[in-house]
Design a protein around this motif. Structure first.
Motif, short mmCIF file in Angstrom:
data_model
loop_
_atom_site.label_atom_id
_atom_site.label_comp_id
_atom_site.label_asym_id
_atom_site.label_seq_id
_atom_site.Cartn_x
_atom_site.Cartn_y
_atom_site.Cartn_z
N VAL A 4 0.81 -1.03 0.16
CA VAL A 4 -0.05 0.18 0.01
C VAL A 4 0.94 1.20 -0.05
O VAL A 4 0.67 2.24 -0.54
CB VAL A 4 -0.77 0.14 1.24
N GLU A 32 2.20 -3.29 3.94
CA GLU A 32 1.40 -4.11 3.10
C GLU A 32 -0.12 -3.72 3.62
O GLU A 32 -0.60 -3.40 4.62
CB GLU A 32 1.67 -5.61 3.39
N ALA A 33 -0.88 -4.13 2.45
CA ALA A 33 -2.43 -4.13 2.68
C ALA A 33 -2.78 -4.72 4.06
O ALA A 33 -2.59 -6.00 4.24
CB ALA A 33 -3.28 -4.44 1.78
N GLY A 34 -3.63 -4.13 4.77
CA GLY A 34 -4.18 -4.61 6.15
C GLY A 34 -3.34 -4.56 7.25
O GLY A 34 -3.69 -5.01 8.49
N LEU A 72 -0.48 3.93 -2.43
CA LEU A 72 -1.52 3.48 -3.49
C LEU A 72 -1.53 3.94 -4.93
O LEU A 72 -2.36 4.03 -5.63
CB LEU A 72 -3.09 4.04 -2.96
N ARG A 91 -9.14 8.07 -0.14
CA ARG A 91 -8.37 6.62 -0.11
C ARG A 91 -7.32 6.76 1.06
O ARG A 91 -6.96 5.80 1.44
CB ARG A 91 -7.69 6.49 -1.45
N GLU A 175 -8.62 3.53 2.24
CA GLU A 175 -8.00 2.11 2.29
C GLU A 175 -6.47 2.20 3.47
O GLU A 175 -6.40 1.20 3.90
CB GLU A 175 -7.02 1.82 1.27
N ILE A 176 -6.05 3.50 3.61
CA ILE A 176 -5.27 3.48 4.69
C ILE A 176 -5.33 4.71 5.75
O ILE A 176 -5.85 5.89 5.12
CB ILE A 176 -3.74 3.70 4.20
N THR A 208 -5.68 -0.24 6.45
CA THR A 208 -4.24 -0.40 6.72
C THR A 208 -4.01 0.76 7.65
O THR A 208 -4.64 1.98 7.46
CB THR A 208 -3.41 -0.11 5.50
#
Ligand SMILES: Nc1ncnc2c1ncn2[C@@H]1O[C@H](COP(=O)(O)OP(=O)(O)OP(=O)(O)O)[C@@H](O)[C@H]1O
Ligand SMILES: [Mg+2]
Length: 265
Positions: A4, A32-34, A72, A91, A175-176, A208
């Motif tokens: 990410v 990393e993602a998550g 991203l 995002r 996402e983050i 994330t």
């Protein structure tokens, strides 16, 4: 899998009146993602400077930045302002130490949510914004969202205000989330509640998280990985379990082992 966040050879210098002052240098890491990743290190080591550049926040001091920050797929160092405004909030969410700094003091909170939502084209009508804001505030643990939304930021306690800011930063489901010491200004019981909330967003939504903290308890209890910054240098990074059990750098050893001893004694 593509990370990410990928930071490569990042260097930041502040341009002050007696010349260029190096703040951080040669910073390379990936998230990393998550993952929930913490950034630790003593006061003045450059943690805020680093995450402000990663999130491309407006800088209060003239600076020179080297290296690259890919978040991203966006080049956070050279991105045009318009694109930045679009991706921040949708995002990427950012929260800082002082929630009141991010809330307008004399605009009802409902209006602020409406601004955020319409700016990002999530809702069109005030009624739709109110509905979504209410649901979001409820999800971040606000018991009477309606009362909060019709009120003002200055009527809130620090903990409530930080919940509102987290709600606002995550309403577009970014996402983050990047958080710079989000609980420092709060009392210990509220600190735990806010961290639990951030960890739940990480776990349940797969959001994330990159979190700056002074508190190694936070690292141990909530994070997968940690980055250790000392005087502008990333001296060590790795999984939290490895850093606590087998720290390599003397500074990490001092930092993490002294905490373990404190916890055990
Ligand atoms: N406006 C400024 N002008 C010059 N130097 C600055 C300015 N703001 C911060 N610095 C310097 O930048 C360095 C990094 O500061 P930064 O705020 O990133 O540290 P930090 O690790 O976040 O500390 P803390 O844990 O106290 O928040 C410090 O040496 C600080 O003195
Ligand atoms: Mg700081």
């Amino acid at each position: 899998m593509t990370p990410v966040l990928s930071v490569k050879d990042l260097g930041i210098e502040y341009l002050v009146k007696d010349g260029a002052k190096p703040i951080v240098s040669d910073i390379t890491f990936e998230v990393e993602a998550g993952e929930m990743v913490s950034l630790v290190g003593e006061s003045g080591s450059g943690k805020s400077a680093l995450v402000h550049v990663v999130a491309a926040l407006p800088r209060s001091v003239q600076s020179r930045v080297k290296g690259s920050v890919d978040l991203l797929g966006y080049d956070m160092i050279n991105m045009p302002a318009k694109q930045l405004r679009e991706m921040r909030g949708t995002r990427l969410g950012f929260i800082g130490q002082n929630p009141f700094g991010l809330l307008h003091p004399i605009l009802p909170l409902e209006r602020q949510f409406h601004h955020v939502l319409t700016a990002h084209k999530k809702t069109k009508s005030k009624a739709d914004s109110a509905k979504l804001a209410e649901a979001t505030l409820e999800s971040v643990g606000i018991r009477d969202p309606r009362a909060v939304l019709t009120g003002y930021a200055n009527q809130l306690s620090g903990g409530m205000a930080q919940r509102v800011v987290i709600g606002m930063a995550t309403i577009m489901e970014p996402e983050i989330l990047i958080a710079d010491e989000p609980t420092t200004a709060l009392d210990p019981t509220v600190q735990v509640q806010i961290l639990d909330l951030i960890a739940a967003l990480n776990r349940e939504r797969g959001m994330t998280v990159l979190i700056v903290t002074h508190d190694l308890g936070v690292v141990a209890n909530y994070c997968d990985k940690a980055l250790v910054l000392r005087r502008g240098e990333l001296v060590e990074q790795g999984s939290v379990s490895a850093l606590f059990t087998d720290p390599k750098h003397p500074y990490t050893r001092e930092l993490f082992l002294s905490t373990t001893e404190r916890v055990e004694s």
